[in-house]
Design a protein around this motif. Sequence first.
Motif, PDB file in Angstrom:
ATOM      1  N   VAL A 265       0.952  -1.203   0.062  1.00  0.00           N
ATOM      2  CA  VAL A 265       0.105   0.112   0.002  1.00  0.00           C
ATOM      3  C   VAL A 265       0.876   1.329  -0.097  1.00  0.00           C
ATOM      4  CG1 VAL A 265      -1.599   1.224   1.317  1.00  0.00           C
ATOM      5  CG2 VAL A 265      -2.147  -0.926   0.990  1.00  0.00           C
ATOM      6  N   ILE A 266       1.878   1.326   0.936  1.00  0.00           N
ATOM      7  CA  ILE A 266       2.890   2.420   1.175  1.00  0.00           C
ATOM      8  C   ILE A 266       3.524   2.728  -0.188  1.00  0.00           C
ATOM      9  CG2 ILE A 266       4.978   3.512   2.119  1.00  0.00           C
ATOM     10  CD1 ILE A 266       3.859   1.796   4.792  1.00  0.00           C
ATOM     11  N   THR A 267       3.920   1.665  -0.846  1.00  0.00           N
ATOM     12  CA  THR A 267       4.739   1.557  -2.116  1.00  0.00           C
ATOM     13  C   THR A 267       3.689   2.441  -3.180  1.00  0.00           C
ATOM     14  OG1 THR A 267       5.951  -0.301  -1.530  1.00  0.00           O
ATOM     15  CG2 THR A 267       6.155   0.517  -4.043  1.00  0.00           C
ATOM     16  N   LEU A 268       2.554   1.739  -3.236  1.00  0.00           N
ATOM     17  CA  LEU A 268       1.829   2.123  -4.539  1.00  0.00           C
ATOM     18  C   LEU A 268       1.443   3.774  -4.146  1.00  0.00           C
ATOM     19  CD1 LEU A 268      -0.293  -1.044  -5.184  1.00  0.00           C
ATOM     20  CD2 LEU A 268       1.375  -0.001  -6.443  1.00  0.00           C
ATOM     21  N   PHE A 269       1.161   4.012  -2.821  1.00  0.00           N
ATOM     22  CA  PHE A 269       0.660   5.179  -2.613  1.00  0.00           C
ATOM     23  C   PHE A 269       1.699   6.236  -3.074  1.00  0.00           C
ATOM     24  CE2 PHE A 269      -2.484   8.237  -1.286  1.00  0.00           C
ATOM     25  CZ  PHE A 269      -1.877   8.944  -0.193  1.00  0.00           C
ATOM     26  N   ILE A 270       2.970   5.901  -2.472  1.00  0.00           N
ATOM     27  CA  ILE A 270       3.971   6.822  -2.702  1.00  0.00           C
ATOM     28  C   ILE A 270       4.160   7.055  -4.156  1.00  0.00           C
ATOM     29  CG2 ILE A 270       6.617   7.245  -2.504  1.00  0.00           C
ATOM     30  CD1 ILE A 270       6.352   6.272   0.164  1.00  0.00           C
ATOM     31  N   ARG A 271       4.288   5.888  -4.838  1.00  0.00           N
ATOM     32  CA  ARG A 271       4.445   5.845  -6.199  1.00  0.00           C
ATOM     33  C   ARG A 271       3.493   6.678  -6.963  1.00  0.00           C
ATOM     34  NH1 ARG A 271       1.756   4.236 -10.280  1.00  0.00           N
ATOM     35  NH2 ARG A 271       2.790   4.796 -12.359  1.00  0.00           N
ATOM     36  N   PHE A 272       2.037   6.644  -6.606  1.00  0.00           N
ATOM     37  CA  PHE A 272       0.832   7.228  -7.125  1.00  0.00           C
ATOM     38  C   PHE A 272       1.125   8.786  -6.839  1.00  0.00           C
ATOM     39  CE2 PHE A 272      -3.124   8.651  -8.267  1.00  0.00           C
ATOM     40  CZ  PHE A 272      -3.680   9.531  -7.223  1.00  0.00           C
ATOM     41  N   LEU A 273       1.597   9.105  -5.496  1.00  0.00           N
ATOM     42  CA  LEU A 273       1.791  10.519  -5.301  1.00  0.00           C
ATOM     43  C   LEU A 273       2.905  11.203  -6.244  1.00  0.00           C
ATOM     44  CD1 LEU A 273       1.749  10.903  -1.590  1.00  0.00           C
ATOM     45  CD2 LEU A 273       0.134  11.955  -3.159  1.00  0.00           C
ATOM     46  N   LEU A 274       4.082  10.431  -6.321  1.00  0.00           N
ATOM     47  CA  LEU A 274       5.068  10.891  -7.179  1.00  0.00           C
ATOM     48  C   LEU A 274       4.514  11.167  -8.513  1.00  0.00           C
ATOM     49  CD1 LEU A 274       8.108   8.860  -5.633  1.00  0.00           C
ATOM     50  CD2 LEU A 274       7.696  11.409  -5.570  1.00  0.00           C
ATOM     51  N   SER A 275       3.882  10.090  -8.966  1.00  0.00           N
ATOM     52  CA  SER A 275       3.675  10.296 -10.442  1.00  0.00           C
ATOM     53  C   SER A 275       2.662  11.340 -10.676  1.00  0.00           C
ATOM     54  CB  SER A 275       3.099   8.841 -11.077  1.00  0.00           C
ATOM     55  OG  SER A 275       1.630   8.944 -10.477  1.00  0.00           O
ATOM     56  N   LYS A 276       1.872  11.828  -9.494  1.00  0.00           N
ATOM     57  CA  LYS A 276       0.831  12.822  -9.791  1.00  0.00           C
ATOM     58  C   LYS A 276       1.413  14.190  -9.481  1.00  0.00           C
ATOM     59  CE  LYS A 276      -3.390  14.715  -7.469  1.00  0.00           C
ATOM     60  NZ  LYS A 276      -4.095  14.501  -6.540  1.00  0.00           N
ATOM     61  N   TYR A 277       2.604  14.416  -8.928  1.00  0.00           N
ATOM     62  CA  TYR A 277       3.154  15.780  -8.652  1.00  0.00           C
ATOM     63  C   TYR A 277       4.333  15.778  -9.263  1.00  0.00           C
ATOM     64  CZ  TYR A 277      -0.103  16.411  -4.702  1.00  0.00           C
ATOM     65  OH  TYR A 277      -1.335  16.476  -4.035  1.00  0.00           O
ATOM     66  N   PHE A 278       4.820  14.732 -10.063  1.00  0.00           N
ATOM     67  CA  PHE A 278       6.017  15.074 -10.872  1.00  0.00           C
ATOM     68  C   PHE A 278       5.506  14.290 -12.262  1.00  0.00           C
ATOM     69  CE2 PHE A 278       9.219  16.489  -8.297  1.00  0.00           C
ATOM     70  CZ  PHE A 278       9.072  16.306  -6.890  1.00  0.00           C
ATOM     71  N   PRO A 279       4.506  14.912 -12.897  1.00  0.00           N
ATOM     72  CA  PRO A 279       4.124  14.037 -14.105  1.00  0.00           C
ATOM     73  C   PRO A 279       5.014  13.962 -15.092  1.00  0.00           C
ATOM     74  CG  PRO A 279       2.796  16.030 -13.831  1.00  0.00           C
ATOM     75  CD  PRO A 279       3.827  16.018 -12.576  1.00  0.00           C
ATOM     76  N   GLY A 280       5.590  15.016 -15.053  1.00  0.00           N
ATOM     77  CA  GLY A 280       6.662  15.035 -16.170  1.00  0.00           C
ATOM     78  C   GLY A 280       7.816  14.132 -16.201  1.00  0.00           C
ATOM     79  N   ASN A 281       8.233  13.769 -15.090  1.00  0.00           N
ATOM     80  CA  ASN A 281       9.433  13.159 -14.760  1.00  0.00           C
ATOM     81  C   ASN A 281       8.854  11.714 -14.273  1.00  0.00           C
ATOM     82  OD1 ASN A 281      11.778  12.087 -14.585  1.00  0.00           O
ATOM     83  ND2 ASN A 281      12.710  13.545 -13.531  1.00  0.00           N
ATOM     84  N   LYS A 282       8.748  10.651 -15.162  1.00  0.00           N
ATOM     85  CA  LYS A 282       8.231   9.508 -14.897  1.00  0.00           C
ATOM     86  C   LYS A 282       9.277   8.784 -13.966  1.00  0.00           C
ATOM     87  CE  LYS A 282       4.281   8.214 -17.453  1.00  0.00           C
ATOM     88  NZ  LYS A 282       3.589   9.195 -16.674  1.00  0.00           N
ATOM     89  N   TYR A 283      10.629   9.254 -14.038  1.00  0.00           N
ATOM     90  CA  TYR A 283      11.744   8.240 -13.658  1.00  0.00           C
ATOM     91  C   TYR A 283      11.718   8.500 -11.996  1.00  0.00           C
ATOM     92  CZ  TYR A 283      13.112   7.869 -18.373  1.00  0.00           C
ATOM     93  OH  TYR A 283      13.336   7.605 -19.774  1.00  0.00           O
ATOM     94  N   ILE A 284      11.322   9.564 -11.529  1.00  0.00           N
ATOM     95  CA  ILE A 284      11.310   9.483 -10.114  1.00  0.00           C
ATOM     96  C   ILE A 284      10.350   8.591  -9.489  1.00  0.00           C
ATOM     97  CG2 ILE A 284      10.636  11.034  -8.074  1.00  0.00           C
ATOM     98  CD1 ILE A 284      11.839  13.418  -9.748  1.00  0.00           C
ATOM     99  N   SER A 285       9.118   8.683 -10.073  1.00  0.00           N
ATOM    100  CA  SER A 285       8.033   7.679  -9.432  1.00  0.00           C
ATOM    101  C   SER A 285       8.385   6.159  -9.587  1.00  0.00           C
ATOM    102  CB  SER A 285       6.749   8.177  -9.905  1.00  0.00           C
ATOM    103  OG  SER A 285       6.794   7.699 -11.050  1.00  0.00           O
ATOM    104  N   GLN A 286       9.026   6.125 -11.067  1.00  0.00           N
ATOM    105  CA  GLN A 286       9.465   4.609 -11.100  1.00  0.00           C
ATOM    106  C   GLN A 286      10.586   4.121 -10.329  1.00  0.00           C
ATOM    107  OE1 GLN A 286       7.812   4.905 -15.868  1.00  0.00           O
ATOM    108  NE2 GLN A 286      10.021   4.107 -15.527  1.00  0.00           N
ATOM    109  N   THR A 287      11.463   5.155 -10.300  1.00  0.00           N
ATOM    110  CA  THR A 287      12.771   4.474  -9.478  1.00  0.00           C
ATOM    111  C   THR A 287      12.249   4.452  -8.115  1.00  0.00           C
ATOM    112  OG1 THR A 287      13.977   5.965 -10.777  1.00  0.00           O
ATOM    113  CG2 THR A 287      15.089   4.994  -9.107  1.00  0.00           C
ATOM    114  N   VAL A 288      11.711   5.322  -7.395  1.00  0.00           N
ATOM    115  CA  VAL A 288      11.336   5.207  -6.025  1.00  0.00           C
ATOM    116  C   VAL A 288      10.203   3.886  -5.841  1.00  0.00           C
ATOM    117  CG1 VAL A 288      10.137   6.390  -4.096  1.00  0.00           C
ATOM    118  CG2 VAL A 288      11.756   7.668  -5.465  1.00  0.00           C
ATOM    119  N   GLY A 289       9.532   4.134  -6.514  1.00  0.00           N
ATOM    120  CA  GLY A 289       8.407   2.830  -6.459  1.00  0.00           C
ATOM    121  C   GLY A 289       8.991   1.675  -6.741  1.00  0.00           C
TER     122      GLY A 289
END
Lengths: 387, 670
Positions: free
Chosen positions: B171-195
Amino acid sequence: MKVLFVDDEEHLLEGLQRMLFHSASDWDIETATSGQAALELIRGEIAEPFDIVVSDMRMPGMDGATLLKHVHEEQPGIIRIILSGYSEEQSTIRASLLAHQILAKPCDADLLRSTIQRAWTTRSKITAPKILEAVGDITTLPTVPSVYSELKHALSDAEFGVEDVGAILERDPALCIKMLQFVNSSFFGRPVPITNIRQAVIHLGIDMVKNLVLTAEVFVGQANQKELGFDIDAFQTHAIRTATLARRILPCKSQADDLFLVGLIHDIGKLLMVAALPDKYQECRALAAQENISQTEAEKIVLDLTHAELGGYLLDLWGLPMPIVEAVINHHEPQRLLPDKNKFEIVDAIYVADRLLGGCPPDLNYLEELGVLDQMDTWTRLLGELD
Amino acid sequence: MFNFLFMIGLDPSLGKVVSGYHDPFLVFLSVLVASFAAYSSISVVERMEASETITARRLWQWTGALIGGLGIWAMHFTGMLAFVLPFEVSFSVGMTVVSILPAILGCGLTLYFVAKERVGMLDLQAGALSLAVGIGLMHYMGMDAMQMEGVMRYDPLLFIVSILVAYVLAVITLFIRFLLSKYFPGNKYISQTVGAVLMGCTVSAMHYTAMAAASYYVTPETTLFSENSANISTLHVLLAVSIVSAFTIISTLSLIGILVDRRLQASSQSLSKSLERTDDIIANLLDGLVTIDDQGSVLSCNPASEVIFDLSQEEALGESIHDILSSDSLADGFEVGVFSAEGIRPDQTRVPVEISISYLKGATQEEDVYTIFMRDLSTRLEMESKLRQAQKLESIGQLAAGVAHEINTPIQFVSDNTIFLQRAFGGLMDAVRAAVRLSGVNEAESLSEEEIKEAKTTLKRAKLDFVEKQVPRAIEQSLEGLERVARIVSAMKEFSHPSLGVKEPVDLAQAIDMTITVARNEWKYVASVEKNFAEDLPPVPCLRDEFNQVVLNIIVNAAHAIASKYAGEKEVTGVIKISTALEGDDAVIRIEDNGGGIPEHIATKIFDPFFTTKEVGKGTGQGLAIARNVIVDKHGGTIDVESEPGVGTTFIIRLPGREVVMPLVTDVAA
């Protein structure tokens, strides 16, 4: 009286001579068929100069405007009249700056004769020795108002417009304020006040604005001379009231411009006296109070002339048209114009208005001669309605 | 398969508990592989979202699931290899393989939830749950594959905790990934790497918690290793490393695949956008655009050209361009350039157009293609026609003031003369009566001094000498003046009489004479006019009012040219010479002036519309353009100018003596 007629049309000159043969047999008439010939004639007659030049505008070689310009420069004493078949607005305005009067072809014979005659009569009044004597005491005569002069000059340019006029006037805000004061006075009776010069030009036309400028300049900067008993505000109020009442007495639209001008500056002679002959002014006032006569009568006694004649002299000096000058000179005694006059004109309207406002009745015999005696009741009523 | 469920519950009676230990290096490797798998798996989310078809989306989804599942399995296996027990352990192949399935399914479901268009809290929970269950199942089934001489039991509490750990961390992972992809929509790498890292930790955490839940009992039959050989065997390490390497390669390949697919999609999208834009432009052009092949067959036409030709695109395709467009440039092959032409509509009406033909030289063309760009001129021509009308009125207006002057002057002196005659008559009658009275007196009577004096006065007052001389002249000049007025009025009337487009035989000399009279006020102050009209010139068919207009314009120009050259001179020395002559079948009119002339560099431009050397407000520059249009286009004649600067200018107009039928080019009725 020596008159020179100039026109490129010989038949016209001959016709004029024939026509004047009977009615003006005492005139000394000469003719010229071109501007050049006319100028040579004028230059040749230094010993016995011409009194009047009547010229057409459009002629081959030197045109009328150029001719009159030369005449004005070389012999300013000659009265310049234009008799022209051309009626373009632009050239009319240009012409008005060069000539004392403008007549349009075809001109009624009588009108032509009487116009010339009256111009000459007025001129002789102005050049009368007594005036020159009085004026000689004045060290500096007020020069022609500068903005008015500049405006006239600009108007003689081919392409002027509302913007150019506005530009010239707006440099002097005090002048504009005074102008608008006049514009919104009861003379014009506008339902909605005019708030800027541009509007004034559009609604009143350039000619009226020119007159407005002149009157405003005359009044701007005039101070009270309480010690002499001269109140500029009362003076101005009287001027506006006279003009307004006169306008109602003579509601003719085409004469509104001139009526306005004459109405407001008919007593300009008084301003001249206050400014340049204060002692004489005081003397007149004292005499008037003492003998219980009008100021004008006192002036006649002290100076042998009135502020009317003085005013006329000044306006003529400033180059205003002859009809205006004549009206100002005669606004106390229009009867003087009688033999050459048979209609109720601007000078009469001012005369009646001035008298009524002063509480004196006008000369009823004179009114009867003009055929307007029956209107006195109406006019008295108009006086009552004046606010 | 789900035997492990039976293994929950510790029971010391089973035997002695032994513990194993985890080799740190391999543990590290296991976490690494889990993260890497997670990364590749998550990367497909973006591809799923960008998929244009359901099929593509599903493909990516299950590819991602496969990678994810394999990754989880690789992690588990590496983790197992990292675990060293003091007895022999082997793995059943079948079970091992089967255990991959739940991992794949779990990942697939998770991807489904995470790649939804609108991901809500519920979707995150569901995704986390399916992941947790998937990993859990995979792990315990994988554990089931263990074959050993010992007995394995799971601590119930830790068993549950392991699942919970998976769930919560997921849950935590997906949530964080979701937040990251929402607030850094231009840079998928951030959400992907962290996720990915978080996911790697999640999977590993679950595994090692589950490992902690397992207890191993040895029975007396178990063969224990000696202490020394209880280290991790090199075989295990090698195996682990090869599994990880293999998996890494697969993962990398999939990542490369993702990248390639992304590029391909981007460029195909940009291409189609570009094509769309071009089509849009062509469809919305206000001007027509038509392409034709080298035979003139229409290949395409845009909506604007449909309007011009009054044909729909279907109707136009395949039509020959010669049938719908008429122009000299199309007659003989196709010339590249700008031309005027006429569109021909099905109802045979014509539309004036300006066309520009160009040639497509693209290397991909197998055949020649020409494009024709068309501008509808009818509005413009209508405007020009209106302008011409305005110019006509303008020129008459200009004259009005001058004509008024010409009339006012004679009226003035006629009036003056008449007044004179009136008075002269009065005087004469008085004189006559006095004479009558005198003649009526008898010889016997005598006149008193008074009467004689009175008679003398009357006679004197009559000014008989003057009257005798002047009256005849007055009458004569008045009559002449009146005649002049009549002539001017009549000339004005004739000058402006409309021809309504119908040519009539016109006596050119008379027409020119009228025009000279009408224009008199324009030239009389600066020039004199000399006329030389040929006697043998027959009437010429022409549009009278338009011809008069042309002559007027030229005369006025001549007068102005003379005026500016001789401005200010006292004498009038300008001369305008007008002559007509018959040359062959043509009438030739010459208008010559001795004005300032036309400088060479201007001479070619004077017939251009709106060209003028006068200042703003003085004339519209249309006079000579109209002259050319009238003489050349409407009469089939010619108009030329000869000029010498400083000396003068001559206009030469040639009109055909016989009527020439002119094509009604663009004569739009005003």
